[in-house]
Design an enzyme around this catalytic site. Structure first.
Site, PDB file in Angstrom:
ATOM      1  N   GLY A 166      95.477 103.949  34.641  1.00 30.68           N
ATOM      2  CA  GLY A 166      96.832 103.892  35.209  1.00 30.68           C
ATOM      3  C   GLY A 166      97.679 105.072  34.775  1.00 30.68           C
ATOM      4  O   GLY A 166      98.848 104.899  34.420  1.00 30.68           O
ATOM      5  N   GLY A 172     104.508 106.353  35.279  1.00 29.93           N
ATOM      6  CA  GLY A 172     105.106 105.662  34.137  1.00 29.93           C
ATOM      7  C   GLY A 172     104.640 106.131  32.766  1.00 29.93           C
ATOM      8  O   GLY A 172     104.538 107.332  32.487  1.00 29.93           O
ATOM      9  N   ILE A 173     104.336 105.137  31.918  1.00 27.35           N
ATOM     10  CA  ILE A 173     103.982 105.417  30.523  1.00 27.35           C
ATOM     11  C   ILE A 173     102.674 106.211  30.443  1.00 27.35           C
ATOM     12  O   ILE A 173     102.541 107.137  29.637  1.00 27.35           O
ATOM     13  CB  ILE A 173     103.857 104.084  29.746  1.00 27.35           C
ATOM     14  N   TYR A 229     101.495  87.186  33.576  1.00 30.19           N
ATOM     15  CA  TYR A 229     101.674  88.467  32.857  1.00 30.19           C
ATOM     16  C   TYR A 229     101.624  88.229  31.339  1.00 30.19           C
ATOM     17  O   TYR A 229     100.908  88.926  30.618  1.00 30.19           O
ATOM     18  CB  TYR A 229     103.006  89.098  33.258  1.00 30.19           C
TER      19      TYR A 229
HETATM   20  N1  NAP Z   1     107.609  99.274  31.583  1.00 30.27           N
HETATM   21  C1  NAP Z   1     107.804  98.349  30.632  1.00 30.27           C
HETATM   22  O1  NAP Z   1     108.952  97.953  30.349  1.00 30.27           O
HETATM   23  C2  NAP Z   1     106.626  97.770  29.894  1.00 30.27           C
HETATM   24  C3  NAP Z   1     106.874  96.859  28.857  1.00 30.27           C
HETATM   25  C4  NAP Z   1     105.812  96.326  28.152  1.00 30.27           C
HETATM   26  C5  NAP Z   1     104.511  96.695  28.490  1.00 30.27           C
HETATM   27  N2  NAP Z   1     104.290  97.575  29.510  1.00 30.27           N
HETATM   28  C6  NAP Z   1     102.897  97.910  29.844  1.00 30.27           C
HETATM   29  O2  NAP Z   1     102.725  99.308  29.901  1.00 30.27           O
HETATM   30  C7  NAP Z   1     101.649  99.607  30.799  1.00 30.27           C
HETATM   31  C8  NAP Z   1     102.063 100.743  31.727  1.00 30.27           C
HETATM   32  O3  NAP Z   1     103.066 100.254  32.597  1.00 30.27           O
HETATM   33  P1  NAP Z   1     104.225 101.155  33.209  1.00 30.27           P
HETATM   34  O4  NAP Z   1     105.500 100.557  32.796  1.00 30.27           O
HETATM   35  O5  NAP Z   1     103.973 102.597  32.965  1.00 30.27           O
HETATM   36  O6  NAP Z   1     104.057 100.803  34.776  1.00 30.27           O
HETATM   37  P2  NAP Z   1     103.671 101.680  36.046  1.00 30.27           P
HETATM   38  O7  NAP Z   1     104.496 102.926  36.100  1.00 30.27           O
HETATM   39  O8  NAP Z   1     103.719 100.749  37.206  1.00 30.27           O
HETATM   40  O9  NAP Z   1     102.180 102.101  35.733  1.00 30.27           O
HETATM   41  C9  NAP Z   1     101.135 101.180  35.852  1.00 30.27           C
HETATM   42  C10 NAP Z   1      99.887 101.951  36.221  1.00 30.27           C
HETATM   43  O10 NAP Z   1      98.806 101.012  36.397  1.00 30.27           O
HETATM   44  C11 NAP Z   1      98.146 101.343  37.605  1.00 30.27           C
HETATM   45  N3  NAP Z   1      97.445 100.196  38.172  1.00 30.27           N
HETATM   46  C12 NAP Z   1      97.972  99.053  38.673  1.00 30.27           C
HETATM   47  N4  NAP Z   1      96.995  98.271  39.176  1.00 30.27           N
HETATM   48  C13 NAP Z   1      95.821  98.938  38.981  1.00 30.27           C
HETATM   49  C14 NAP Z   1      94.476  98.664  39.294  1.00 30.27           C
HETATM   50  N5  NAP Z   1      94.100  97.542  39.933  1.00 30.27           N
HETATM   51  N6  NAP Z   1      93.540  99.563  38.936  1.00 30.27           N
HETATM   52  C15 NAP Z   1      93.878 100.716  38.321  1.00 30.27           C
HETATM   53  N7  NAP Z   1      95.142 101.046  38.012  1.00 30.27           N
HETATM   54  C16 NAP Z   1      96.102 100.159  38.347  1.00 30.27           C
HETATM   55  C17 NAP Z   1      99.256 101.843  38.516  1.00 30.27           C
HETATM   56  O11 NAP Z   1      98.703 102.549  39.615  1.00 30.27           O
HETATM   57  P3  NAP Z   1      99.603 102.905  40.896  1.00 30.27           P
HETATM   58  O12 NAP Z   1     100.396 104.120  40.475  1.00 30.27           O
HETATM   59  O13 NAP Z   1      98.586 103.191  41.950  1.00 30.27           O
HETATM   60  O14 NAP Z   1     100.462 101.712  41.167  1.00 30.27           O
HETATM   61  C18 NAP Z   1     100.039 102.710  37.538  1.00 30.27           C
HETATM   62  O15 NAP Z   1      99.434 103.976  37.397  1.00 30.27           O
HETATM   63  C19 NAP Z   1     101.308  98.298  31.512  1.00 30.27           C
HETATM   64  O16 NAP Z   1     100.150  97.741  30.929  1.00 30.27           O
HETATM   65  C20 NAP Z   1     102.505  97.426  31.223  1.00 30.27           C
HETATM   66  O17 NAP Z   1     102.186  96.047  31.232  1.00 30.27           O
HETATM   67  C21 NAP Z   1     105.321  98.123  30.219  1.00 30.27           C
END
Ligand code: NAP
Length: 326
Positions: free
Chosen positions: A42, A46-47, A201
């Site tokens: 991923g 984002g992160i 989640y």
């Molecule tokens: N943001 C927060 O506040 C927060 C808080 C706690 C934990 N987290 C964790 O941090 C991690 C990163 O999240 P983020 O906030 O950076 O969100 P994000 O920007 O939505 O990034 C998530 C990534 O996962 C990819 N993804 C989703 N479904 C997938 C699949 N089936 N196969 C492969 N890749 C897939 C997405 O691809 P696409 O670009 O194609 O959608 C995207 O690149 C996650 O595990 C999240 O649970 C985030």
């Protein structure tokens, strides 16, 4: 006039203090990673994308594992545009965690193309995804966030074991504290009666902390350490299905507050970066704000971690042979 100046100073100081406080921990490690291979799931946004840039600046060779390869290539172009050293190697590969065949294919490609891996960051995730099943028959949030990474990790263990030191980081969340044992089993066994996709989640994130704990034991005699990391509350696309934030009007109302209390992706990447760079080789732990933190009592329970690992193997038995275990 003086009242106005004093008011501006007070409001400015409060805002600055809040921004500093909510920005969270900063990774101060200066370790270089020249040529070390790090796989990030991923990484197209984002992160994951912010982390990829931080690691590339430290010389790492990156594998961006993305379900949308075009988005992955855009992320690669962006990262290279930010680097002084344009010779950093960045590979973009297709990986859909909702499709086990794709996970196996991705792992086989890496096993053929690389001789060792230093880091695996299980970062990809979805939040508040509408309930449903993947074509493999598992709950979508659970498979994306947990089951897919469980399989991926086991398929890459041989490559990780070949590195002198190796690290696995599982992206979890404080949401792991909001669910109970009943939820854990109900979601995992795909029972209809689990409460909501918010619960799914939380379960997926609790599952990752439990997996981290049990896997660290199984890898105790190896060079591989495994930890889970909470990035904090970060402004990313993960909230795209969450009504209070996906609705533009509601988002606009919250925007001034979010500017103060929500992290940028770069700030959200700091704890994961710390887990990859710190000289502290503790394993099986939960990190938040670049520090070791106690997870919930369920997540800290060795017996539950062992049982849940076995339950996971059981539900994945069609895809997983005992030889695939550590
Ligand atoms: N943001 C927060 O506040 C927060 C808080 C706690 C934990 N987290 C964790 O941090 C991690 C990163 O999240 P983020 O906030 O950076 O969100 P994000 O920007 O939505 O990034 C998530 C990534 O996962 C990819 N993804 C989703 N479904 C997938 C699949 N089936 N196969 C492969 N890749 C897939 C997405 O691809 P696409 O670009 O194609 O959608 C995207 O690149 C996650 O595990 C999240 O649970 C985030």
């Amino acid at each position: 006039m003086w009242k106005c100046i004093a008011g501006t100073i007070i409001v400015g100081s409060v805002a600055y203090t809040l921004i500093k406080y909510f920005a969270g921990g900063v990774c101060h490690c200066t370790t270089r990673l020249d040529g070390l291979v790090i796989v990030i799931t991923g990484a197209s946004s984002g992160i994951g994308k912010a982390l990829a840039l931080e690691l590339a600046q430290r010389g790492a060779t990156l594998v961006l594992a993305c379900r949308d390869v075009e988005k992955g290539l855009n992320a690669k172009t962006y990262i290279l545009s930010q680097l002084k050293n344009k010779n950093i190697k960045i590979f973009v590969k297709h990986l859909d965690l909702c499709n086990i065949s794709s996970i196996v294919k991705f792992s086989d490609t890496l096993n053929n193309e690389f001789s060792e891996i230093y880091g695996l960051v299980n970062n990809a995730g979805v939040f508040y995804h509408p309930q449903g099943l993947t074509k493999d028959g598992y709950e979508i949030t659970l498979q994306t966030n947990y089951l897919g990474h469980f399989i991926l990790t086991h398929h890459l263990l041989n490559l990780l074991k070949k590195s002198v030191h190796a690290r696995i980081i599982n992206l979890s969340s404080e949401a792991h504290r909001n669910v109970n044992i009943y939820d854990l089993k109900a979601v995992t066994k795909c029972q209809n009666e689990f409460r909501s996709h918010f619960v799914a989640y939380g379960v997926s994130k609790l599952a990752l902390v439990l997996f981290t704990k049990e896997l660290s034991k199984k890898l105790s005699n190896t060079n591989v350490i495994v930890n889970s990391a909470n990035p904090g509350n970060v402004e990313t696309k993960i909230f795209r299905n969450f009504p209070p934030l996906s609705n533009p009007w509601l988002y606009a109302l919250q925007w001034p507050i979010r500017c103060l209390v929500v992290k940028s992706p770069k700030q959200g990447a700091q704890t994961v970066l710390h887990c990859l760079l710190t000289s502290n080789r503790s394993t099986g732990q939960y990190y938040s704000d670049c520090k070791l933190v106690l997870p919930s009592p369920i997540a800290a329970n060795d017996k539950i971690a062992k049982e849940y690992y076995e339950l996971t193997l059981e539900i994945l038995s069609d895809w997983f042979t005992t030889e695939s275990e550590c």
